[in-house]
Write an enzyme that holds these catalytic residues in place. Sequence first.
Site, PDB file in Angstrom:
ATOM      1  N   SER A 240       0.707  -1.400  -0.464  1.00  0.00           N
ATOM      2  CA  SER A 240      -0.054   0.673   0.273  1.00  0.00           C
ATOM      3  C   SER A 240       0.433   1.401   0.013  1.00  0.00           C
ATOM      4  O   SER A 240       0.388   2.439   0.065  1.00  0.00           O
ATOM      5  CB  SER A 240      -0.792  -0.114   0.994  1.00  0.00           C
ATOM      6  N   HIS A 268      -5.060  -5.394  -0.357  1.00  0.00           N
ATOM      7  CA  HIS A 268      -4.612  -3.881  -1.240  1.00  0.00           C
ATOM      8  C   HIS A 268      -4.668  -4.555  -2.977  1.00  0.00           C
ATOM      9  O   HIS A 268      -5.303  -3.688  -3.559  1.00  0.00           O
ATOM     10  CB  HIS A 268      -3.575  -2.645  -1.335  1.00  0.00           C
ATOM     11  N   LYS A 300     -11.780  -1.898   1.609  1.00  0.00           N
ATOM     12  CA  LYS A 300     -11.554  -1.620   0.483  1.00  0.00           C
ATOM     13  C   LYS A 300     -12.655  -2.301  -0.354  1.00  0.00           C
ATOM     14  O   LYS A 300     -13.832  -1.414  -0.604  1.00  0.00           O
ATOM     15  CB  LYS A 300      -9.847  -1.946   0.989  1.00  0.00           C
TER      16      LYS A 300
END
Length: 449
Positions: A240, A268, A300
């Site tokens: 990230s 991610h 996310k």
Amino acid sequence: MGMSEQIRKQLAAAALKRHLERVSGAVQVHGEGTAVNATARTGAAAGGAWDARARFEAMPLYRQVSLIRQMGDTLRVSSPFFRVHEGSAGATTRIGGREYINFANYNYLGLSGDPFVTAQAKDAIDRYGTSASASRMVAGERVVQRELEQALARLYGTDDCVAFVSGHATNVTVIGALFGQGDLIVHDALAHNSIVQGAQLSGAKRLSFAHNDWRELDALLARVRHEFRNVLVVIEGLYSMDGDLPDLVRFVEIRRRHGVFLMVDEAHSLGVLGAAGRGIREHSGVASGDVDLWMGTMSKTLAGCGGFIAGCQPLVDMLRHLAPGFLYSVGLAPALAAGSLAALNRMLAEPERVATLQARGRQFLREARAAGLDTGTSAGYAVVPVITRSSLKAAQWANALFEEGINVQPIFYPAVEERAARLRFFICSTHKPEQITHAVDALARIAKR
């Protein structure tokens, strides 16, 4: 900018660095207890020993907060943190009544705020209320919690999956529960804080290897593997901070060669890598069983909150019954489970979202590099840093962009080394090509001032 102004800023930056190094050194001293104990001893002579020690201002953590504030004062820039958003944040957001192009969120596929996802979460509230009200062992299961776990298990091709209420706590409690004295945990040098915290909690020996350097890991294990009972290797699917990814095939080979457990943090990379967003497994073409612990988050791509571990049945059974972060924590809120399940189904049904996200990431990387901006090792998948090599520049550039209607967060010392200070852009599938071009053009112009 005049010569005198340039000299003033150079001197200010140099003075800032010296000041931060001094304060940082003081923090380390206090962390060892030397200065605090000295203060306490002095206080004891005056009859106020315990009053002197029982002060939050004397704690190392508070000194770190003070360091950040002092840096802002020295740089004479307003804080870009904790700005209040007035609605759902995606490719755009509203702050202080003004709309901004937004590069400071993880809503990669635009599913947080999606009408279908929102409707499923609302239905779950009507049916189950807003909370699970206790741990799942105490309060029992809700259908939607298991449905989410089973869907994630199918996604990864594993026996089962267990969901936790926090992504950070997932790594901490899982690593901390499974490994202990006599074991070894080896992680990438740029591993997330939650991985490091979990390793420290476990009591196992902890080592790191150079970022994405599978050769160094291989050599390390060849030297020390025989000294430990269990060995866990932890890497991330997409980093990230830098936006790059590991050569997963090589790490799988190392897993087999040295007989170690392999854990991949997909916080991610889920929804970002692979044609259908199935993550680094799809991107790299490895089998599900080539990785022992598939970790991910719901905050996310999956538009909710929490974390999960997918893997074999013995692993999941241990975690459901013995991992403190699951056993002693409230169960995932039904509305969050329903929202994340809806987002997962939406992602699989609409792979064009993933394709668009990947195209936008490539566009940002291509245009940023063409403009002469330093994007480090980013592969252009959703996360693209712009390295400023100066905390002063990172703060100034972020504020200048904000004035032009672009929201992006700086990362500066002490979070990273001074030479690694940066702006960090998160790309969403809902960003329009012209928004990306506008942001890159504005940043290039600001950087040349």
